[in-house]
Design a protein around this motif. Sequence first.
Motif, mmCIF file in Angstrom:
data_model
loop_
_atom_site.group_PDB
_atom_site.id
_atom_site.type_symbol
_atom_site.label_atom_id
_atom_site.label_comp_id
_atom_site.label_asym_id
_atom_site.label_seq_id
_atom_site.Cartn_x
_atom_site.Cartn_y
_atom_site.Cartn_z
ATOM 1 N N ILE A 17 41.736 46.640 29.722
ATOM 2 C CA ILE A 17 40.876 47.274 30.729
ATOM 3 C C ILE A 17 41.326 46.830 32.114
ATOM 4 O O ILE A 17 41.344 45.639 32.427
ATOM 5 C CB ILE A 17 39.400 46.894 30.502
ATOM 6 C CG1 ILE A 17 38.954 47.339 29.096
ATOM 7 C CG2 ILE A 17 38.517 47.507 31.575
ATOM 8 C CD1 ILE A 17 37.543 46.887 28.760
ATOM 9 N N ARG A 18 41.722 47.762 32.917
ATOM 10 C CA ARG A 18 42.165 47.472 34.277
ATOM 11 C C ARG A 18 41.053 47.809 35.256
ATOM 12 O O ARG A 18 40.573 48.945 35.292
ATOM 13 C CB ARG A 18 43.432 48.261 34.608
ATOM 14 C CG ARG A 18 44.588 47.975 33.644
ATOM 15 C CD ARG A 18 45.844 48.699 34.061
ATOM 16 N NE ARG A 18 46.923 48.499 33.112
ATOM 17 C CZ ARG A 18 47.718 47.434 33.088
ATOM 18 N NH1 ARG A 18 47.527 46.475 33.984
ATOM 19 N NH2 ARG A 18 48.668 47.322 32.186
ATOM 20 N N THR A 19 40.672 46.803 36.014
ATOM 21 C CA THR A 19 39.608 47.007 36.999
ATOM 22 C C THR A 19 40.202 47.545 38.296
ATOM 23 O O THR A 19 41.338 47.224 38.664
ATOM 24 C CB THR A 19 38.871 45.692 37.289
ATOM 25 O OG1 THR A 19 39.823 44.721 37.745
ATOM 26 C CG2 THR A 19 38.205 45.157 36.023
ATOM 27 N N ALA A 20 39.423 48.331 38.961
ATOM 28 C CA ALA A 20 39.871 48.912 40.228
ATOM 29 C C ALA A 20 39.927 47.830 41.300
ATOM 30 O O ALA A 20 39.107 46.912 41.330
ATOM 31 C CB ALA A 20 38.917 50.030 40.654
ATOM 32 N N LYS A 21 40.922 47.925 42.167
ATOM 33 C CA LYS A 21 41.052 46.979 43.250
ATOM 34 C C LYS A 21 39.916 47.167 44.252
ATOM 35 O O LYS A 21 39.606 48.281 44.644
ATOM 36 C CB LYS A 21 42.399 47.148 43.956
ATOM 37 C CG LYS A 21 43.587 46.762 43.086
ATOM 38 C CD LYS A 21 44.876 46.862 43.879
ATOM 39 C CE LYS A 21 46.067 46.423 43.030
ATOM 40 N NZ LYS A 21 47.339 46.519 43.797
ATOM 41 N N THR A 22 39.332 46.049 44.615
ATOM 42 C CA THR A 22 38.251 46.118 45.609
ATOM 43 C C THR A 22 38.831 46.168 47.011
ATOM 44 O O THR A 22 39.907 45.628 47.278
ATOM 45 C CB THR A 22 37.328 44.901 45.477
ATOM 46 O OG1 THR A 22 38.118 43.709 45.657
ATOM 47 C CG2 THR A 22 36.666 44.862 44.110
ATOM 48 N N ASP A 23 38.131 46.787 47.876
ATOM 49 C CA ASP A 23 38.574 46.924 49.267
ATOM 50 C C ASP A 23 38.100 45.701 50.048
ATOM 51 O O ASP A 23 37.073 45.728 50.716
ATOM 52 C CB ASP A 23 38.006 48.220 49.859
ATOM 53 C CG ASP A 23 38.541 48.463 51.269
ATOM 54 O OD1 ASP A 23 39.568 47.838 51.618
ATOM 55 O OD2 ASP A 23 37.928 49.258 52.009
ATOM 56 N N GLU A 24 38.896 44.606 49.939
ATOM 57 C CA GLU A 24 38.528 43.376 50.626
ATOM 58 C C GLU A 24 39.230 43.306 51.971
ATOM 59 O O GLU A 24 40.446 43.452 52.062
ATOM 60 C CB GLU A 24 38.907 42.164 49.778
ATOM 61 C CG GLU A 24 38.121 42.068 48.473
ATOM 62 C CD GLU A 24 38.487 40.825 47.694
ATOM 63 O OE1 GLU A 24 39.414 40.111 48.138
ATOM 64 O OE2 GLU A 24 37.863 40.574 46.650
ATOM 65 N N THR A 25 38.475 43.043 52.993
ATOM 66 C CA THR A 25 39.030 42.916 54.337
ATOM 67 C C THR A 25 39.213 41.440 54.650
ATOM 68 O O THR A 25 38.275 40.654 54.519
ATOM 69 C CB THR A 25 38.094 43.556 55.374
ATOM 70 O OG1 THR A 25 37.883 44.926 55.024
ATOM 71 C CG2 THR A 25 38.700 43.458 56.766
ATOM 72 N N ALA A 26 40.434 41.071 55.025
ATOM 73 C CA ALA A 26 40.715 39.680 55.341
ATOM 74 C C ALA A 26 39.967 39.265 56.599
ATOM 75 O O ALA A 26 39.831 40.030 57.550
ATOM 76 C CB ALA A 26 42.210 39.484 55.539
ATOM 77 N N THR A 27 39.485 38.034 56.570
ATOM 78 C CA THR A 27 38.797 37.498 57.741
ATOM 79 C C THR A 27 39.825 37.140 58.812
ATOM 80 O O THR A 27 41.014 36.982 58.516
ATOM 81 C CB THR A 27 38.000 36.242 57.368
ATOM 82 O OG1 THR A 27 38.922 35.199 56.982
ATOM 83 C CG2 THR A 27 37.037 36.529 56.226
ATOM 84 N N PRO A 28 39.409 37.017 60.062
ATOM 85 C CA PRO A 28 40.339 36.618 61.128
ATOM 86 C C PRO A 28 41.049 35.301 60.823
ATOM 87 O O PRO A 28 42.229 35.147 61.121
ATOM 88 C CB PRO A 28 39.435 36.504 62.348
ATOM 89 C CG PRO A 28 38.313 37.452 62.074
ATOM 90 C CD PRO A 28 38.076 37.365 60.602
ATOM 91 N N GLU A 29 40.326 34.373 60.199
ATOM 92 C CA GLU A 29 40.950 33.089 59.867
ATOM 93 C C GLU A 29 42.031 33.266 58.813
ATOM 94 O O GLU A 29 43.111 32.676 58.907
ATOM 95 C CB GLU A 29 39.899 32.097 59.374
ATOM 96 C CG GLU A 29 40.483 30.715 59.074
ATOM 97 C CD GLU A 29 39.430 29.708 58.667
ATOM 98 O OE1 GLU A 29 39.816 28.579 58.347
ATOM 99 O OE2 GLU A 29 38.230 30.060 58.658
ATOM 100 N N GLN A 30 41.760 34.083 57.783
ATOM 101 C CA GLN A 30 42.768 34.330 56.754
ATOM 102 C C GLN A 30 44.005 34.997 57.345
ATOM 103 O O GLN A 30 45.137 34.653 56.994
ATOM 104 C CB GLN A 30 42.173 35.201 55.654
ATOM 105 C CG GLN A 30 41.136 34.487 54.798
ATOM 106 C CD GLN A 30 40.433 35.427 53.843
ATOM 107 O OE1 GLN A 30 40.253 36.615 54.132
ATOM 108 N NE2 GLN A 30 40.019 34.899 52.684
ATOM 109 N N LYS A 31 43.813 35.951 58.242
ATOM 110 C CA LYS A 31 44.943 36.620 58.887
ATOM 111 C C LYS A 31 45.776 35.630 59.691
ATOM 112 O O LYS A 31 47.002 35.702 59.721
ATOM 113 C CB LYS A 31 44.437 37.743 59.781
ATOM 114 C CG LYS A 31 43.817 38.914 59.030
ATOM 115 C CD LYS A 31 43.313 39.962 60.000
ATOM 116 C CE LYS A 31 42.682 41.143 59.271
ATOM 117 N NZ LYS A 31 42.154 42.162 60.227
#
Length: 224
Positions: A17-31
Amino acid sequence: MSAEDDGAGQYKKVQIIRTAKTDETATPEQKYWRKFKSVTLQKGYAPVYAIEFCPAAPHDFAVTNSTRVQIYGQRGKTVKRTISRFKDIVYSASFRRDGKLLVASGEESDVKVLDLNSRDLLRLLKGHKGAVHSTKFCDDRVHVVTGGDDKTVRYWDVASGGALTTLEGHADHVRCLAQSAASPEVWASGSYDHTAKLWDMRNQSCVMTVEHGQPVQACLMLPG
């Protein structure tokens, strides 16, 4: 016996079972942190016990590695010089603020003050009765503080090479030191006796003891 009799005919392929990729937005710190990349990898001869950047430009850094101290350029791609005036493992190295001198210590009980350009030995600070795991140049450029396995913290005059003060109070090996940016006369030390202590070099006494509950390997004095 047929394949159906031994159960082989009942085999069914497992459906993944392959789950759909979630639309996660990187935080400014992660970027911000993702912009950093490893520019080089240097393999040492033995475990690295200490790394310290020079406060003066071009901000080279020192690495203690086996029986030597290696000075790397600020990008870490090349070894600019190697100081090998040691007979045993080197645990600590500290630059003077102007970047001209280096103090280093290790399994030998003597602490060495070295000229970075010529690599000459300028002073040999004698007094500790065991390995010296931490050594630091004071901000005033003329004093050095050391902590050793003999449970003492020592305050040295570089010009004379003598110890001005021997601070006793720890019950086990001293492993780390840090100078206060707000009050340069105040130093912190950490020990295997589970305590961190604050020392005032003006009256040569311990002004505070903090029970950590575990051996203290590193300490830091925050500015302000």
